[in-house]
Design a protein around this motif. Structure first.
Motif, PDB file in Angstrom:
ATOM      1  N   ASP A  54      21.960  17.676  17.686  1.00  0.00           N
ATOM      2  CA  ASP A  54      21.889  18.938  18.414  1.00  0.00           C
ATOM      3  C   ASP A  54      23.259  19.621  18.462  1.00  0.00           C
TER       4      ASP A  54
ATOM      5  N   THR B   8      18.803  17.278  28.914  1.00  0.00           N
ATOM      6  CA  THR B   8      17.648  17.561  28.062  1.00  0.00           C
ATOM      7  C   THR B   8      17.702  16.754  26.770  1.00  0.00           C
TER       8      THR B   8
ATOM      9  N   ALA C 291      15.074  14.000  25.586  1.00  0.00           N
ATOM     10  CA  ALA C 291      14.282  14.323  24.392  1.00  0.00           C
ATOM     11  C   ALA C 291      14.475  13.302  23.273  1.00  0.00           C
TER      12      ALA C 291
ATOM     13  N   ILE D 224      18.620  24.300  20.219  1.00  0.00           N
ATOM     14  CA  ILE D 224      17.444  24.666  21.009  1.00  0.00           C
ATOM     15  C   ILE D 224      17.174  26.163  20.865  1.00  0.00           C
ATOM     16  N   SER D 225      15.947  26.498  20.507  1.00  0.00           N
ATOM     17  CA  SER D 225      15.533  27.882  20.247  1.00  0.00           C
ATOM     18  C   SER D 225      16.364  28.540  19.158  1.00  0.00           C
TER      19      SER D 225
ATOM     20  N   GLU E 214      13.054  22.323  18.694  1.00  0.00           N
ATOM     21  CA  GLU E 214      11.662  22.126  19.061  1.00  0.00           C
ATOM     22  C   GLU E 214      10.750  22.124  17.835  1.00  0.00           C
TER      23      GLU E 214
ATOM     24  N   GLY F  81       8.821  18.564  16.665  1.00  0.00           N
ATOM     25  CA  GLY F  81       7.378  18.720  16.564  1.00  0.00           C
ATOM     26  C   GLY F  81       6.853  18.276  15.210  1.00  0.00           C
TER      27      GLY F  81
ATOM     28  N   TYR G  89      11.111  10.963  20.022  1.00  0.00           N
ATOM     29  CA  TYR G  89      11.477  12.342  20.332  1.00  0.00           C
ATOM     30  C   TYR G  89      10.430  12.985  21.236  1.00  0.00           C
TER      31      TYR G  89
ATOM     32  N   MET H 155       9.038  16.364  23.420  1.00  0.00           N
ATOM     33  CA  MET H 155       9.045  17.828  23.447  1.00  0.00           C
ATOM     34  C   MET H 155       9.202  18.396  24.853  1.00  0.00           C
TER      35      MET H 155
ATOM     36  N   VAL I 154      12.550  19.609  26.296  1.00  0.00           N
ATOM     37  CA  VAL I 154      13.076  20.769  25.575  1.00  0.00           C
ATOM     38  C   VAL I 154      12.404  22.046  26.063  1.00  0.00           C
ATOM     39  N   LEU I 155      11.105  21.999  26.242  1.00  0.00           N
ATOM     40  CA  LEU I 155      10.385  23.170  26.735  1.00  0.00           C
ATOM     41  C   LEU I 155      10.837  23.550  28.144  1.00  0.00           C
TER      42      LEU I 155
END
Length: 322
Positions: free
Chosen positions: A19, A44, A48, A236-237, A249, A253, A260, A262, A265-266
């Motif tokens: 990350d 996070t 995650a 992230i995003s 994400e 996924g 891992y 999700m 992260v959401l």
């Protein structure tokens, strides 16, 4: 011919999700993230199952202005520890060193630092200094990676020489860095083969750091992974300079490894990214698409975005005339 490594249903133990949200995202706001944001991001990533978190850069305040940049551009040990403590988790902490903006002697011995890995970002003409820093970081006990930037502008024989030189250093991971966001999956396939051939012969691994100028960061990351890249950079995003990066994400996924998760992260996206999107501008845009398609440095797109310039045809004409 390069062969696929595993299948879509395979859990590959060599994969490391890396990350870069604070470091690459810091290029959007000059690293002025609040401690609350960075701590929530750290929590996070731990929850995650992220393997490495790059908490920022360790550039020297003697070479870049502390008045212009936030503290995550300098990553002092006390600032990192204020977020991660002793980092008693399975996740490792990384910082990035920009060649020309880092003083090797300022790097603490690993025994005195909570940082696990030093990442070196270098252009080809800076290679001697990069090799010196790789050796310095390893001598002090750190894992290392090297990102060779702007390779879309290099000649094959030049890149071959660089890879050969790096393979003879103690660096752990050699990164394919799509600095201009200009590569297509077919090119990533060939680059992965080139990098792996050199790296694996010396017991090293290959990573991928993709930019999203052409909306291909995710596709290119999957392509490199499919053919053997192990270290996969995400944010992230997609938070990152300009067009951004491969979203965390999306990648977790896709991966079939149950380690891992999700949901954390959401939660972070809901609580921190949605509000941030009202303040900062990143992600797909026409100027970044144009620089990506033309394999040009994104400085023109950066200027257009900063000035809210929507004269796209004029931007295109200007890029074609360069």
């Amino acid at each position: 011919m390069i062969e696929k490594k595993g299948s879509i249903l395979t859990v590959r133990e060599d994969i490391k999700v890396f990350d870069c949200t604070i470091r690459d995202g810091g290029l959007v706001n000059d690293f002025h993230f609040t401690d609350e944001f960075v701590k929530a991001h750290y929590d996070t990533c731990v929850q995650a199952g992220v393997d490495y978190m790059e908490i920022g850069k360790n550039n020297s305040p003697t070479l870049q202005s502390p008045e212009q940049f936030g503290k995550w551009n300098f990553c002092k040990e006390e600032d990192i520890r204020s977020i991660v403590g002793d980092n008693d988790t399975n996740m490792k902490i990384a910082v990035m060193s920009d060649i020309g903006r880092t003083v090797a002697s300022e790097l603490l011995p690993k025994s005195e630092s909570v940082v696990d890995m030093v990442r070196i970002a270098t252009y080809i003409h800076q290679l001697p200094a990069a090799i010196e820093l790789i050796n310095e970081a390893h001598a002090k006990g750190y894992e290392t990676t090297v990102n060779i930037m702007a390779i879309s502008k290099s000649f094959d024989d030049e890149l071959d020489e660089v890879l050969e030189a790096l393979s003879n250093t103690p660096v752990d991971v050699i990164y394919i860095a799509d600095s201009f966001g200009s590569f297509y999956p077919e090119q990533i396939n060939r680059l992965t083969e080139k990098y792996l051939k050199v790296a694996e012969a010396k017991g090293k691994q290959v990573g991928i750091h993709a930019h999203n100028n052409l909306q291909l960061a995710y596709a290119n990351t999957i392509e490199a992974m499919t053919y053997g890249a192990s270290y996969l950079d995400v944010t992230i995003s997609g938070l990152g300079r300009g067009a951004g990066n491969c979203p965390l994400e999306l990648l977790i996924g896709f991966l079939k490894n149950p380690k891992y998760k999700m949901m954390p992260v959401l939660k972070f996206i809901e609580e921190f990214i949605v509000p941030l999107e009202k303040e900062l501008d990143w992600g797909y845009s026409i100027p970044y698409m144009l620089t990506g398609q033309l394999n040009e440095h994104p400085r023109t797109a950066m200027k257009a975005r900063d000035e809210n310039d929507t004269e796209y045809r004029e931007i295109y004409r200007s890029l074609l005339s360069e």
